[in-house]
Design an enzyme around this catalytic site. Structure first.
Site: not given
Ligand code: URA
Length: 240
Positions: A108
């Site tokens: 993310d």
């Molecule tokens: N889980 C999440 O919530 N975000 C990520 O970027 C990777 C795993």
């Protein structure tokens, strides 16, 4: 692999059009070791490509390479979205490579940590394939204290909102009242954040520290990256 034309080879690494490379060659700016290559249609064997120099600099990583990046927060793992992209942390020329450099899965925008990028599509799929079940470990800091039953709930295969299929059992190591390492074996959308949301907590910061047996080195600062050796890439597949 069969020998390839110099202009095609360097063109695919982003050094320019056939014409650009013909000009570089005529200007004597391309060498193979000590030998100046003045003809853009010279044939280059894969075994010798690593000895190519442009303007006396070793050329960019050969096709089939893997980069480990410490992704900072605030950049996106996408070629398309607006705003700062992880690709802008890499040399500009790499954006013109064919095959293109892609992220191996995604983090993310607000997640930091270990991110792999490669131009090797087969390797990318081997790592992200759900069948591979490669462990990914994240350090999460939380808005509320851990209750004590999280490890049990994560190990039992939680069902996330708006999904039917339970998660694969995940691991949780408590590091402090509001800090934990979470190990997951798949890569569903915002998975770790949604796992904590499902049990009434909230992830404040999230950093991926490990993929398989490959860890993010402490000396790799956010935004920095390094090209991995074949042995380092193999660590991704090491059973941990
Ligand atoms: N889980 C999440 O919530 N975000 C990520 O970027 C990777 C795993």
């Amino acid at each position: 692999m069969k020998p390839v034309r110099l202009d095609r080879f360097l063109g695919n690494l982003g050094y320019g059009s056939r014409r650009d490379i013909a000009i570089l060659a005529r200007q004597g700016r391309i060498r193979l070791g000590e030998t100046v290559l003045r003809e853009a249609d010279a044939k280059i064997g894969m075994g010798e490509a690593g000895a190519l120099l442009v303007d006396r600099e070793p050329i960019d990583p050969l096709p089939g390479f893997v980069v480990m990046m410490h992704k900072p927060t605030g950049v996106t793992c996408s070629h398309k979205e607006a705003g700062p992209l992880v690709f802008s942390l890499l040399p500009e020329r790499w954006r013109r490579r064919d095959p293109a450099v892609s992220t191996v899965g995604r983090l993310d925008k607000e997640t930091s940590g270990l991110l792999l990028l490669t131009d090797d599509g087969a390797l990318l799929h081997k790592i992200i394939s759900p069948k591979a079940e490669i462990a990914k470990t994240y350090r999460a800091t939380l808005a509320r204290d851990l209750r004590g039953d999280e490890a049990l709930i994560f190990a039992s295969g939680l069902i996330l909102e708006s999904e039917d299929k339970p998660l694969l059992p995940a691991g949780l190591d408590v590091l402090g009242p509001r800090e934990a390492l979470v190990t997951i074996f798949e890569g569903r959308y915002h998975q770790v954040r949604r796992m904590f949301a499902a049990i009434g907590n909230h992830v404040e910061t999230l950093c991926r520290e490990r993929i398989g047996g490959l860890s993010l080195p402490a000396e790799l600062a956010p935004g920095d990256w390094t090209v991995l050796s074949a042995a380092e890439v193999e660590r991704v597949f090491a059973v941990t």
